[in-house]
Scaffold this motif. Structure first.
Motif, PDB file in Angstrom:
ATOM      1  N   ARG A  62       0.862  -1.179   0.000  1.00  0.00           N
ATOM      2  CA  ARG A  62       0.000   0.000   0.000  1.00  0.00           C
ATOM      3  C   ARG A  62       0.902   1.235   0.000  1.00  0.00           C
ATOM      4  O   ARG A  62       2.102   1.144   0.314  1.00  0.00           O
ATOM      5  CB  ARG A  62      -0.951   0.016   1.204  1.00  0.00           C
ATOM      6  N   HIS A  63       0.328   2.360  -0.374  1.00  0.00           N
ATOM      7  CA  HIS A  63       1.085   3.617  -0.442  1.00  0.00           C
ATOM      8  C   HIS A  63       0.099   4.754  -0.552  1.00  0.00           C
ATOM      9  O   HIS A  63      -1.093   4.531  -0.785  1.00  0.00           O
ATOM     10  CB  HIS A  63       2.060   3.601  -1.629  1.00  0.00           C
ATOM     11  N   VAL A  64       0.603   5.977  -0.371  1.00  0.00           N
ATOM     12  CA  VAL A  64      -0.278   7.150  -0.386  1.00  0.00           C
ATOM     13  C   VAL A  64      -0.807   7.428  -1.804  1.00  0.00           C
ATOM     14  O   VAL A  64      -1.950   7.843  -1.981  1.00  0.00           O
ATOM     15  CB  VAL A  64       0.456   8.387   0.175  1.00  0.00           C
ATOM     16  N   HIS A  65       0.008   7.176  -2.808  1.00  0.00           N
ATOM     17  CA  HIS A  65      -0.457   7.479  -4.174  1.00  0.00           C
ATOM     18  C   HIS A  65      -1.455   6.412  -4.644  1.00  0.00           C
ATOM     19  O   HIS A  65      -1.295   5.233  -4.342  1.00  0.00           O
ATOM     20  CB  HIS A  65       0.718   7.595  -5.149  1.00  0.00           C
ATOM     21  N   PRO A  66      -2.501   6.851  -5.366  1.00  0.00           N
ATOM     22  CA  PRO A  66      -3.454   5.882  -5.916  1.00  0.00           C
ATOM     23  C   PRO A  66      -2.948   5.270  -7.223  1.00  0.00           C
ATOM     24  O   PRO A  66      -1.965   5.742  -7.808  1.00  0.00           O
ATOM     25  CB  PRO A  66      -4.713   6.723  -6.172  1.00  0.00           C
ATOM     26  N   HIS A  67      -3.611   4.192  -7.638  1.00  0.00           N
ATOM     27  CA  HIS A  67      -3.378   3.593  -8.952  1.00  0.00           C
ATOM     28  C   HIS A  67      -4.661   3.688  -9.764  1.00  0.00           C
ATOM     29  O   HIS A  67      -5.745   3.453  -9.238  1.00  0.00           O
ATOM     30  CB  HIS A  67      -3.062   2.095  -8.843  1.00  0.00           C
ATOM     31  N   ALA A  68      -4.536   4.019 -11.041  1.00  0.00           N
ATOM     32  CA  ALA A  68      -5.651   3.924 -11.987  1.00  0.00           C
ATOM     33  C   ALA A  68      -5.261   2.849 -12.996  1.00  0.00           C
ATOM     34  O   ALA A  68      -4.282   3.009 -13.728  1.00  0.00           O
ATOM     35  CB  ALA A  68      -5.873   5.260 -12.681  1.00  0.00           C
ATOM     36  N   VAL A  69      -5.988   1.746 -12.994  1.00  0.00           N
ATOM     37  CA  VAL A  69      -5.587   0.547 -13.743  1.00  0.00           C
ATOM     38  C   VAL A  69      -6.616   0.214 -14.820  1.00  0.00           C
ATOM     39  O   VAL A  69      -7.829   0.284 -14.568  1.00  0.00           O
ATOM     40  CB  VAL A  69      -5.445  -0.649 -12.767  1.00  0.00           C
ATOM     41  N   MET A  70      -6.122  -0.138 -16.013  1.00  0.00           N
ATOM     42  CA  MET A  70      -6.979  -0.721 -17.049  1.00  0.00           C
ATOM     43  C   MET A  70      -6.328  -1.991 -17.576  1.00  0.00           C
ATOM     44  O   MET A  70      -5.170  -1.969 -18.005  1.00  0.00           O
ATOM     45  CB  MET A  70      -7.217   0.226 -18.217  1.00  0.00           C
ATOM     46  N   VAL A  71      -7.090  -3.071 -17.553  1.00  0.00           N
ATOM     47  CA  VAL A  71      -6.570  -4.353 -18.040  1.00  0.00           C
ATOM     48  C   VAL A  71      -6.508  -4.330 -19.561  1.00  0.00           C
ATOM     49  O   VAL A  71      -7.478  -3.954 -20.222  1.00  0.00           O
ATOM     50  CB  VAL A  71      -7.464  -5.524 -17.562  1.00  0.00           C
ATOM     51  N   LEU A  72      -5.365  -4.717 -20.097  1.00  0.00           N
ATOM     52  CA  LEU A  72      -5.216  -4.779 -21.564  1.00  0.00           C
ATOM     53  C   LEU A  72      -5.225  -6.204 -22.073  1.00  0.00           C
ATOM     54  O   LEU A  72      -5.505  -6.443 -23.243  1.00  0.00           O
ATOM     55  CB  LEU A  72      -3.885  -4.144 -22.008  1.00  0.00           C
ATOM     56  N   ARG A  73      -4.880  -7.156 -21.233  1.00  0.00           N
ATOM     57  CA  ARG A  73      -4.614  -8.497 -21.738  1.00  0.00           C
ATOM     58  C   ARG A  73      -4.840  -9.536 -20.650  1.00  0.00           C
ATOM     59  O   ARG A  73      -4.402  -9.345 -19.509  1.00  0.00           O
ATOM     60  CB  ARG A  73      -3.151  -8.534 -22.154  1.00  0.00           C
ATOM     61  N   GLY A  74      -5.517 -10.610 -20.991  1.00  0.00           N
ATOM     62  CA  GLY A  74      -5.631 -11.751 -20.095  1.00  0.00           C
ATOM     63  C   GLY A  74      -6.661 -11.574 -19.002  1.00  0.00           C
ATOM     64  O   GLY A  74      -7.490 -10.662 -19.019  1.00  0.00           O
ATOM     65  N   ARG A  75      -6.569 -12.474 -18.052  1.00  0.00           N
ATOM     66  CA  ARG A  75      -7.490 -12.456 -16.915  1.00  0.00           C
ATOM     67  C   ARG A  75      -6.676 -12.580 -15.646  1.00  0.00           C
ATOM     68  O   ARG A  75      -5.616 -13.195 -15.616  1.00  0.00           O
ATOM     69  CB  ARG A  75      -8.460 -13.634 -16.993  1.00  0.00           C
ATOM     70  N   ALA A  88     -10.870  -8.826 -16.338  1.00  0.00           N
ATOM     71  CA  ALA A  88     -10.641  -9.236 -17.724  1.00  0.00           C
ATOM     72  C   ALA A  88     -10.371  -7.984 -18.554  1.00  0.00           C
ATOM     73  O   ALA A  88     -10.507  -6.857 -18.064  1.00  0.00           O
ATOM     74  CB  ALA A  88     -11.852  -9.997 -18.257  1.00  0.00           C
ATOM     75  N   THR A  89     -10.004  -8.201 -19.808  1.00  0.00           N
ATOM     76  CA  THR A  89      -9.606  -7.124 -20.709  1.00  0.00           C
ATOM     77  C   THR A  89     -10.582  -5.940 -20.679  1.00  0.00           C
ATOM     78  O   THR A  89     -11.787  -6.142 -20.766  1.00  0.00           O
ATOM     79  CB  THR A  89      -9.490  -7.678 -22.141  1.00  0.00           C
ATOM     80  N   PHE A 103      -2.060  -7.930  -7.397  1.00  0.00           N
ATOM     81  CA  PHE A 103      -2.587  -8.465  -8.650  1.00  0.00           C
ATOM     82  C   PHE A 103      -2.052  -9.873  -8.857  1.00  0.00           C
ATOM     83  O   PHE A 103      -0.851 -10.110  -8.644  1.00  0.00           O
ATOM     84  CB  PHE A 103      -2.174  -7.569  -9.830  1.00  0.00           C
ATOM     85  N   ARG A 104      -2.917 -10.781  -9.284  1.00  0.00           N
ATOM     86  CA  ARG A 104      -2.511 -12.164  -9.539  1.00  0.00           C
ATOM     87  C   ARG A 104      -3.032 -12.609 -10.897  1.00  0.00           C
ATOM     88  O   ARG A 104      -4.206 -12.392 -11.220  1.00  0.00           O
ATOM     89  CB  ARG A 104      -3.070 -13.107  -8.465  1.00  0.00           C
ATOM     90  N   ALA A 105      -2.169 -13.232 -11.687  1.00  0.00           N
ATOM     91  CA  ALA A 105      -2.579 -13.769 -12.986  1.00  0.00           C
ATOM     92  C   ALA A 105      -3.191 -15.150 -12.790  1.00  0.00           C
ATOM     93  O   ALA A 105      -2.818 -15.864 -11.853  1.00  0.00           O
ATOM     94  CB  ALA A 105      -1.374 -13.861 -13.911  1.00  0.00           C
ATOM     95  N   LEU A 106      -4.111 -15.510 -13.667  1.00  0.00           N
ATOM     96  CA  LEU A 106      -4.610 -16.886 -13.687  1.00  0.00           C
ATOM     97  C   LEU A 106      -3.668 -17.683 -14.587  1.00  0.00           C
ATOM     98  O   LEU A 106      -2.468 -17.594 -14.421  1.00  0.00           O
ATOM     99  CB  LEU A 106      -6.077 -16.896 -14.110  1.00  0.00           C
ATOM    100  N   ASP A 107      -4.214 -18.430 -15.565  1.00  0.00           N
ATOM    101  CA  ASP A 107      -3.369 -19.347 -16.326  1.00  0.00           C
ATOM    102  C   ASP A 107      -2.853 -18.782 -17.643  1.00  0.00           C
ATOM    103  O   ASP A 107      -2.482 -19.524 -18.543  1.00  0.00           O
ATOM    104  CB  ASP A 107      -4.127 -20.667 -16.558  1.00  0.00           C
ATOM    105  N   GLU A 108      -2.853 -17.458 -17.761  1.00  0.00           N
ATOM    106  CA  GLU A 108      -2.329 -16.826 -18.974  1.00  0.00           C
ATOM    107  C   GLU A 108      -1.704 -15.489 -18.571  1.00  0.00           C
ATOM    108  O   GLU A 108      -1.979 -14.988 -17.478  1.00  0.00           O
ATOM    109  CB  GLU A 108      -3.467 -16.606 -19.985  1.00  0.00           C
ATOM    110  N   PRO A 109      -0.875 -14.896 -19.434  1.00  0.00           N
ATOM    111  CA  PRO A 109      -0.291 -13.597 -19.096  1.00  0.00           C
ATOM    112  C   PRO A 109      -1.388 -12.557 -18.863  1.00  0.00           C
ATOM    113  O   PRO A 109      -2.382 -12.510 -19.592  1.00  0.00           O
ATOM    114  CB  PRO A 109       0.537 -13.249 -20.333  1.00  0.00           C
ATOM    115  N   PHE A 110      -1.192 -11.764 -17.839  1.00  0.00           N
ATOM    116  CA  PHE A 110      -2.180 -10.782 -17.395  1.00  0.00           C
ATOM    117  C   PHE A 110      -1.506  -9.413 -17.425  1.00  0.00           C
ATOM    118  O   PHE A 110      -0.554  -9.159 -16.673  1.00  0.00           O
ATOM    119  CB  PHE A 110      -2.608 -11.167 -15.976  1.00  0.00           C
ATOM    120  N   GLY A 111      -1.964  -8.554 -18.355  1.00  0.00           N
ATOM    121  CA  GLY A 111      -1.290  -7.276 -18.547  1.00  0.00           C
ATOM    122  C   GLY A 111      -2.218  -6.109 -18.293  1.00  0.00           C
ATOM    123  O   GLY A 111      -3.390  -6.141 -18.669  1.00  0.00           O
TER     124      GLY A 111
END
Ligand code: MN
Length: 151
Positions: A62-75, A88-89, A103-111
């Motif tokens: 954790r940290h003071v700065h936030p994250h803004a995340v968008m999934v591009l690839r995988g699950r 998902a994407t 963040f944890r990837a399942l059975d494929e690359p997760f980007g």
């Protein structure tokens, strides 16, 4: 000025270096790469692309700065505070300030793309007591143990 074209399935860009996620041994993680896509000192934000290999995971932090995340690839799965989200994407996730996340990837690359402040505080790792507190929730304990079954 030129465009940096994607290649290798869209997860790499021309002239963008694929770097280590963080120093090996500095914090727990498995199979994560980092690419800095936009980093202009005249702009307050920085945009990165992270890719987590199958069954890999980012650091619980954790940290003071936030994250803004968008999934591009995988699950994958994401812990944000007390919530475990299936991603998902094109899904969007906001990680607020001072909120435990992983963040944890399942059975494929997760980007995913991740926007942060250019100037930001260092991540904090959970103490043993904080980890024990998180694991009082059995779903979070299972998530952190890497047991995605039943989610
Ligand atoms: Mn983080």
């Amino acid at each position: 000025m030129k465009a940096h074209r994607p290649h290798r399935g869209g997860a790499r860009w021309e002239e963008v270096e694929r770097m280590r996620y963080k120093e090996e041994g500095s914090a727990p993680f498995r199979d994560v790469s980092r690419q800095v896509l936009f980093d202009d000192p005249a702009q307050a934000a920085q945009l990165r692309y992270f890719e987590v290999g199958p069954r890999g995971f980012s650091t619980l932090e954790r940290h003071v700065h936030p994250h803004a995340v968008m999934v591009l690839r995988g699950r994958g799965l994401c812990l944000v505070g007390e919530e475990i989200l299936e991603l998902a994407t094109h899904d969007l996730v906001h990680v607020p300030a001072l909120t435990w996340h992983q963040f944890r990837a399942l059975d494929e690359p997760f980007g995913f793309l991740c926007m942060v402040d250019r100037e930001r505080d260092k991540p904090q790792l959970p103490s043993a007591a904080e980890l024990a507190e998180l694991c009082r929730n059995p779903r979070i304990a299972a998530f952190l143990a890497g047991d995605a079954i039943g989610l």
